[in-house]
Design a protein around this motif. Structure first.
Motif, PDB file in Angstrom:
ATOM      1  N   SER A   1      20.176 -15.119  24.148  1.00  0.00           N
ATOM      2  CA  SER A   1      19.754 -14.465  25.155  1.00  0.00           C
ATOM      3  C   SER A   1      21.413 -13.116  25.692  1.00  0.00           C
ATOM      4  O   SER A   1      21.535 -12.967  25.057  1.00  0.00           O
ATOM      5  N   ARG A   2      20.260 -13.252  27.078  1.00  0.00           N
ATOM      6  CA  ARG A   2      20.843 -11.883  27.387  1.00  0.00           C
ATOM      7  C   ARG A   2      22.765 -11.064  28.008  1.00  0.00           C
ATOM      8  O   ARG A   2      23.139 -10.843  27.936  1.00  0.00           O
ATOM      9  N   ASP A   3      22.389 -13.158  28.356  1.00  0.00           N
ATOM     10  CA  ASP A   3      24.012 -13.621  28.863  1.00  0.00           C
ATOM     11  C   ASP A   3      24.839 -14.231  27.455  1.00  0.00           C
ATOM     12  O   ASP A   3      26.116 -14.554  28.022  1.00  0.00           O
ATOM     13  N   LEU A   4      24.555 -14.258  26.783  1.00  0.00           N
ATOM     14  CA  LEU A   4      25.036 -14.992  25.544  1.00  0.00           C
ATOM     15  C   LEU A   4      25.198 -13.580  24.231  1.00  0.00           C
ATOM     16  O   LEU A   4      24.514 -14.280  22.921  1.00  0.00           O
TER      17      LEU A   4
ATOM     18  N   TYR B   1      21.948 -16.892  16.961  1.00  0.00           N
ATOM     19  CA  TYR B   1      21.042 -17.889  15.476  1.00  0.00           C
ATOM     20  C   TYR B   1      20.717 -16.750  14.890  1.00  0.00           C
ATOM     21  O   TYR B   1      21.290 -15.864  14.650  1.00  0.00           O
ATOM     22  N   TRP B   2      21.010 -17.626  13.268  1.00  0.00           N
ATOM     23  CA  TRP B   2      21.134 -17.561  12.134  1.00  0.00           C
ATOM     24  C   TRP B   2      19.832 -17.287  11.745  1.00  0.00           C
ATOM     25  O   TRP B   2      19.471 -19.091  11.555  1.00  0.00           O
ATOM     26  N   PHE B   3      18.299 -16.522  11.415  1.00  0.00           N
ATOM     27  CA  PHE B   3      17.535 -16.740  10.368  1.00  0.00           C
ATOM     28  C   PHE B   3      17.351 -16.572   9.206  1.00  0.00           C
ATOM     29  O   PHE B   3      18.349 -15.497   8.811  1.00  0.00           O
ATOM     30  N   CYS B   4      16.323 -16.729   8.604  1.00  0.00           N
ATOM     31  CA  CYS B   4      15.527 -15.792   7.234  1.00  0.00           C
ATOM     32  C   CYS B   4      15.387 -14.629   8.386  1.00  0.00           C
ATOM     33  O   CYS B   4      14.490 -14.687   9.029  1.00  0.00           O
ATOM     34  N   GLN B   5      14.809 -14.594   6.878  1.00  0.00           N
ATOM     35  CA  GLN B   5      14.445 -12.824   7.528  1.00  0.00           C
ATOM     36  C   GLN B   5      12.799 -12.761   8.108  1.00  0.00           C
ATOM     37  O   GLN B   5      12.273 -12.098   9.014  1.00  0.00           O
TER      38      GLN B   5
ATOM     39  N   ASN C   1      12.749  -9.891  24.656  1.00  0.00           N
ATOM     40  CA  ASN C   1      12.398  -9.348  25.983  1.00  0.00           C
ATOM     41  C   ASN C   1      14.206  -9.727  26.824  1.00  0.00           C
ATOM     42  O   ASN C   1      13.846 -10.559  27.086  1.00  0.00           O
ATOM     43  N   PHE C   2      14.881  -8.337  26.489  1.00  0.00           N
ATOM     44  CA  PHE C   2      15.432  -8.525  27.025  1.00  0.00           C
ATOM     45  C   PHE C   2      15.723  -8.604  28.602  1.00  0.00           C
ATOM     46  O   PHE C   2      16.543  -9.457  29.394  1.00  0.00           O
ATOM     47  N   PHE C   3      15.183  -8.198  29.276  1.00  0.00           N
ATOM     48  CA  PHE C   3      15.031  -8.755  30.520  1.00  0.00           C
ATOM     49  C   PHE C   3      13.664  -9.687  31.205  1.00  0.00           C
ATOM     50  O   PHE C   3      13.075  -9.219  32.605  1.00  0.00           O
TER      51      PHE C   3
END
Length: 217
Positions: A55-58, A63-67, A78-80
């Motif tokens: 998140s924007r505060d963390l 997270y770790w994702f595949c491509q 969405n940062f905002f």
């Protein structure tokens, strides 16, 4: 050739048996290799190759994702999200001014010991500091006026001033006036053709050119 020396192959057929269809179905193509971690997307068994902030505060937790799932997460990021228009505008201004980083005032408090010591030294002109131009409260009366910096002249400039009968403090107008005076006095056209001063005239001209080259005229 005797029969004892004839070549007899030990293996008649050394071809490797190809895997059967049952073996292919049983093999897990998404099995993780040693050192790999699974994708954090629910139900995905692929290896994680990309990370994304939670998140924007963390922003330092990921997270770790595949491509494929990382691309999907980025498209929906969405940062905002959840902010009002005023909060979004304020964050954008902070990003332009400070890069979004916190800032602090680089000075001591008014009641601190460092501030009191600085004010005391400032008022008395101590520590090698003099406000000669009264920019910070009219401290010029407490100290001597600065002495003018001495002009640094080379040998060529000093000799040129000597040829013009001038001292080392002569400025541009004085040099031009003295040059004009000597040229009028020594030039044959102003002395009824008398050429006795030509040698001195040449020295005066060379001296003036040297001073112009040095930027003194």
């Amino acid at each position: 050739m005797p029969g004892a020396f004839q070549y007899r192959p030990k293996f008649v057929d050394i071809r490797v048996r190809p895997p059967s269809e049952e073996d292919l179905r049983a093999e897990d193509v998404h099995a993780l290799k040693p050192g790999e971690r699974a994708c954090d997307h629910p139900g995905c068994r692929r290896a994680a190759t990309a990370r994304a902030p939670k998140s924007r505060d963390l922003l330092h937790e990921h997270y770790w994702f595949c491509q494929p799932h990382a691309a999907e997460y980025n498209r929906n990021w969405n940062f905002f999200a959840g902010l009002s228009e005023d909060e979004i505008r304020r964050r954008q201004e902070d990003e332009l001014k400070t890069g979004g980083r916190p800032t602090w005032e680089m000075k001591a408090g008014r009641m601190s010991r460092e501030s009191a010591a600085f004010v005391h030294k400032f008022a008395k002109g101590q520590g090698g500091y003099k406000d000669y131009h009264e920019l910070f409260g009219g401290q010029a009366r407490h100290g001597r006026a600065p002495e003018p910096e001495a002009r640094r002249l080379g040998k060529i400039e000093r000799n040129a001033l000597a040829d013009l009968d001038l001292d080392e403090n002569a400025d541009g107008p004085r040099i031009r006036a003295r040059y004009t005076e000597l040229v009028r006095r020594l030039h044959p056209d102003t002395n009824q053709g008398d050429r006795s001063g030509e040698h001195r005239l040449q020295r005066v001209i060379r001296a003036y050119q040297a001073l112009r080259k040095a930027g003194m005229v």
